[in-house]
Motif scaffolding. Structure first.
Motif: not given
Length: 1053
Positions: A572-577, A594-602
């Motif tokens: 799901e994180k790859q889909d978001l990217i 860089q951050t989304i694969p760890f479940g983190i975003a700004y």
């Protein structure tokens, strides 16, 4: 009355389908009609062939064993008829009754033998009180009067015959029985055709067919009963049967009837107000279906049952964030729309929240038959379309809400507004927007005594002033569905906030996380230790002072997280990217990559609308577990978390206010998911005493901003008061001002000038600017001299133009008439570029020169016309000295026009932001502001005849700026919540028009559109249906207005 010990049960997935149980209807409530079949006009037998249009009446009935085929019955009819009608002294009414009495038994027998079974048709049967009862296949009551029994079973066209007999016998007198039966039959036919007509004022789209049209007769002649029966039965046989789902018919009948009951009960002062707070039980089911809310909290019940609400008094109520304030407001809104049949205005602070609320309430509008209209940015008609049948819920930002109220006052329709709901009422004390909100509410209070005002907030202190201003009652409660635990972290120690102790803190625990020397340097505030205690299983928010700090924190945290975090919902994180890359046409922010694969975003204003929406959806569904965000998220869309961390007690360079602190920590704890919420404020030793004061101090007071925001506050108010003829003399203006929040707080004004003197100065200033005409004298006898608004003044307040710029705008539009360059839209874009964005713009002169050189000769001429010569740009780019003075505001405004021009050509924010070396969030904000300002300039030009040429040009330009996409996507982007990326997906999947979306199956949408949840699909379909319905209603209203016969036609009386 509902029980006071109400609890709450909220589903984990509000969008999931659930079984619903309808609340039992109280015995005193009016019941719905039952399904029972009306006798058909033919007997049993082989199905007849479809009759041709030229079939005779004899062909239709000759082969049937019916009344017409029974010679003995018809002979008896003739004998009885002649016997009583030949006697001139016999009352004809009595004749009809005796005929019916003699025929009752035979008619009933024939009905049993020859008519088809009566199990499923709806029959509305009136009792002596004309109430509708719910019965299934009721046998005829043997004790009932013969006349009533027959009348209940006969077709309506035959009942008309007996009514005419009554009229002949009694002239203008109508018998009570006939009148009651006539009402029953007529209302029955209406309600079978249109179930929504149970309520007065409900929509009647299909008029009942007039069954008596085939049996016209002279009022002075008596038709044979045999002939009448034959012709009436012919009419009944020819009449088409309405094909409607019986289940749907019954459901709509129940809903319409409950609304009718609710409207009656809500107008009374009775405490027991119907199935669901004076609303149909269907409303309760819808809250369960759409929101997962099965029961109300106890405070919500108490608030809804307040005497002040039942008496329609104004109300302010205050509870902590996430306490459930909005649900109470929504129930009150539905009461106003459905029961009192009045329009409602809901004012919200931000465009994103308006759009979220439009999406959320459109589903209710579709189900319950009201319209939801969006007033944000450039959207929303002024004045709104006047609806004859359906009522409207206007959901507006503060600025658009003010414009809407002005238009209703001007068209004398302010009393159509039954209710105004204001969320975040504390915004009255916040700058320009606070001044605008105060002006709006003051006008409503002064011009409409029938409009109720409801204000809600989580952070109110000086409630007394607000109560006096709004003439309102006050309700407060400290309820939170999830307990909030407040903590402060100093070094590696965590303290609990405890107001009972001397210094406000008590020791809680030490952080248990091993830091390496490198990690200690990278993360001196121990943020990684704090977040890893909750993520990825639970969610976490980190509020940061600046946008750059948000990005830095997100990057730093993911650098030091273990690799196991990548495995959590990896696909799901790859889909978001992938989705974010599609939004950016192949580009994605390197930090997010860089951050989304760890479940983190700004999350901050530097994101585009599409990016922000995608990140919010991913966080809501748990794909992202940590957001580093700015303070704007606290007051924006609802994104709660298990733990909230405040990176520092600052917003930008300003120390945190108590209101801001409460808003941020209020996001901790999710109802129905978390058992508790935690907030941790990270404090440096130097700020310790300031933080002690912060956590233990009361909330800030709310003060009027009318004087602080002079041109958008006091002067703007004075101009519109005179323009709308609310107050046209100095004395009337004084009276009005005493009823504002400023009037309530005038004792806080400086001793130098009184409120009356401030008003006098403001009016004189408006006269000097040419916006008002009249004289203000200090002499008392002249204080009643009337003030009038000039055409420029009227255009200014109707266009919501800042008074600081109105004369400048007029001059530039006037200059444009002398030589408007229309080879491209650059010149128009310059006129639609917001003045208030020029001050914080710093042009890159090399980019300025490059963009200028790419223009055509005609477009370069635009720069000359507005006052920016090519030589000036060239010298600036080469670093040469400038001798000639050029207005920097004009230079900056033209530069921003270049940005907008590039945007409309490319329609890609990413490319344009790179080209001009600006953040994509700034470019997005410029685009949104330009769309709003273009709409304001359009309304400004509409009021000045000399600017007629701009009307058509600006209408199209406003549309282009609002959507900034290829033309084919605009119909899809009109739907609330559908942004460019989603519109492209829908268009490519074959959903190319509003009608396609409105008639789409949500389940099919989920399968065909990537990254679309079932809840989002349902909201999109509901919003599309609502928008389509709104457009259709507006066209229908226009048609009816055109076809309406004028009352003042010459020669008519």
């Amino acid at each position: 009355m509902a029980e006071t010990s109400l609890t709450v049960r909220r589903k984990r997935h509000p969008g999931s389908v659930c079984k619903r149980s309808r609340a039992p209807v109280q015995p005193s409530a009016v019941h719905s009609p039952v399904a029972r079949k009306r006798p058909s006009s033919g007997g049993e037998g082989p199905p007849a062939e479809t009759p041709c249009s030229n079939d005779s009446e004899e062909d239709m009935f000759g082969d049937y064993d019916s009344f017409y085929g029974n010679d003995s019955l018809l002979a008896q009819v003739d004998d009885i008829e002649h016997k009583y009608l030949l006697d001139k002294n016999m009352d004809i009414k009595a004749a009809g009754e005796i005929i019916l009495e003699n025929l009752q038994s035979e008619i009933h027998q024939k009905k049993q033998d020859n008519f088809s079974s009566s199990e499923n048709m709806v029959v509305l049967k009136a009792d002596k009180e004309d109430a509708f009862q719910m019965n299934e296949s009721d046998p005829v009551d043997s004790n009932q009067e013969p006349t009533e029994s027959v009348l209940d079973d006969l077709p309506s066209s035959q009942l008309l015959y007996f009514e005419k007999m009554d009229e002949l016998s009694s002239g203008s007198r109508i018998s009570a029985v006939s009148e009651r039966r006539s009402k029953c039959v007529n209302s029955s036919l209406d309600k079978i055709r249109s179930p929504s007509s149970f309520c007065p004022g409900a929509e009647h789209r299909n008029r009942p067919t007039d069954f008596s049209s085939d049996s016209e007769c002279d009022l002075f002649k008596t038709e044979s009963l045999k002939d009448h029966l034959k012709s009436a039965m012919t009419g009944n046989a020819k009449a088409q049967t309405l094909q409607v789902s019986k289940t749907k018919q019954l459901k709509e009948a129940v809903l319409s009837e409950e609304i009718c009951v609710a409207r009656k009960t809500i107008e009374s002062s009775s405490v027991d107000r119907g199935p669901f707070y004076g609303l149909p039980s269907k409303v309760k089911d819808l809250f369960g279906q759409f929101r997962g809310i099965e029961m109300l909290y106890e405070w919500q019940h108490d608030c809804l049952m307040l005497e002040s609400l039942q008496q329609r008094k104004n109300l302010i109520y205050s509870l902590p964030t996430s306490g459930g304030k909005t649900l109470v407001a929504e129930i009150i809104i539905l009461q106003e729309l459905l029961c009192r049949q009045k329009d409602v205005l809901m004012i919200l602070p931000y465009v994103a929240i308006v759009q979220e609320k439009v999406r959320g309430l459109s589903s209710f509008g579709i189900e319950l038959g009201f319209l939801v209209e969006e007033y944000a940015g450039s959207k929303g008609r002024l004045p709104p379309v006047k609806r004859r049948i359906k009522k409207s819920l206007y959901i507006a930002t503060i600025e658009k809400g003010h414009a809407l109220v002005n238009s209703l006052i001007e068209t004398e329709r302010i009393d159509d507004l039954g209710l105004v709901v204001v969320d975040e009422l504390h915004m009255l004390g916040e700058g320009t927007r606070g001044a605008t909100l105060e002006i709006t509410l003051a006008k409503i209070l002064y011009t409409s005594k029938n409009t109720q005002i409801i204000g809600m907030s989580a952070t109110l202190n000086n409630v007394g002033d607000l109560q006096k201003f709004l003439q309102a009652e006050y309700y407060t409660n400290n309820f939170r569905p999830v307990e909030l635990k407040e903590y402060v972290k100093i070094r590696d120690t965590i303290y609990a906030v405890d107001s009972k102790t001397e210094n406000g803190f008590t020791f809680s625990r030490l952080l248990n996380f091993k830091y390496s020397s490198n990690l200690e340097k990278a993360d001196p505030d121990h943020i990684i230790a704090l977040v890893t205690e909750v993520i990825p299983k639970y969610s976490c928010l980190i509020f940061c002072p600046t946008k750059k700090n948000c990005e830095n924190v997100a990057s730093m945290v993911c650098k030091y997280l273990k690799k196991e975090f990548r495995a959590h919902r990896e696909k799901e994180k790859q889909d978001l990217i992938k989705n974010l890359k599609n939004i950016g046409n192949g580009s994605i922010c390197p930090v997010l990559k860089q951050t989304i694969p760890f479940g983190i975003a700004y999350h901050h204003s530097g994101l585009t609308n599409d990016e922000r929406k995608s990140i919010e959806e991913a966080y809501s569904t748990g794909v992202l577990c940590l957001l580093a965000c700015t303070a704007t998220l606290a007051a924006g869309v609802n994104l709660p978390a298990r733990r909230v961390i405040l990176r520092a007690p600052y917003v930008a360079n300003d120390f945190l206010k108590k209101n801001q602190y409460k808003q941020m920590i209020g996001r901790a704890g999710r109802a129905g998911i978390d058992s508790a919420g935690e907030s941790i404020l990270i404090v440096q030793e130097k700020d310790k005493h300031l933080v002690q004061d912060l956590v233990n101090s009361p909330l800030e007071n709310c003060y009027s901003n009318l004087l602080l925001e002079l041109t958008k506050g006091m002067q703007s108010l004075l101009l519109s008061l005179v323009g709308l003829k609310i107050a046209v003399t100095h004395e009337e203006v004084n009276n009005f001002m005493c009823n504002t929040l400023l009037g309530v707080q005038q004792q806080l004004l400086s001793k130098e000038k009184s409120l009356s003197e401030i008003i006098k100065d403001g009016l004189e200033n408006l006269i000097e600017k040419g916006l008002l005409k009249g004289r203000i004298s200090e002499k008392d006898h002249n204080s009643k001299s009337t003030l009038t608004v000039t055409p420029l003044g009227k255009a200014t307040y109707k266009g919501s133009i800042d008074l600081a710029y109105c004369n400048l705008l007029y001059r530039e539009l006037k200059k444009g008439l002398e030589g408007l360059i229309l080879e491209s839209n650059l010149h128009l874009l310059y006129l639609a570029t917001p003045y208030d964005m020029t001050s914080n713009c710093s042009p890159d002169w090399m980019i300025y020169l490059r963009q200028f050189n790419q223009l055509s000769a005609a477009e370069q001429k635009v720069a000359d016309i507005v006052g920016v010569p090519e030589s000036f740009i060239t010298k600036k780019a080469s670093g040469q000295a400038i001798r000639k003075n050029v207005d920097s505001a004009v230079v900056n405004r033209l530069y921003l026009s270049f940005v907008l021009y590039a945007l409309l050509k490319e329609t890609n924010i990413w490319n344009v932001s790179e080209k001009f070396n600006m953040s994509r969030g700034y470019v997005q904000n410029l685009l949104n502001s330009a769309a709003s300002f273009a709409s304001c300039v359009l309304h400004f030009c509409e009021e000045l005849e000399e600017f007629w040429v701009y009307k058509a040009l600006l209408t199209e330009l406003t549309k282009q700026l609002t959507y900034c996409v290829k033309t084919e996507l605009i119909p899809l982007m009109e739907v609330a919540g559908v942004l460019e990326a989603r519109a492209k997906q829908l268009y490519n999947a074959g959903y190319k028009t509003l009608a396609h979306l409105a008639n789409a199956n949500p389940e099919t949408l989920v399968k065909m559109i990537e990254h679309l949840s079932r809840r989002q699909a349902k909201q999109i379909v509901s919003s599309a249906k609502m928008l389509l319905s709104e457009k259709a209603e507006a066209l229908q209203e226009e048609v009816e207005e055109l076809l309406k016969v004028p009352r003042d036609i010459p020669g008519t009386y």
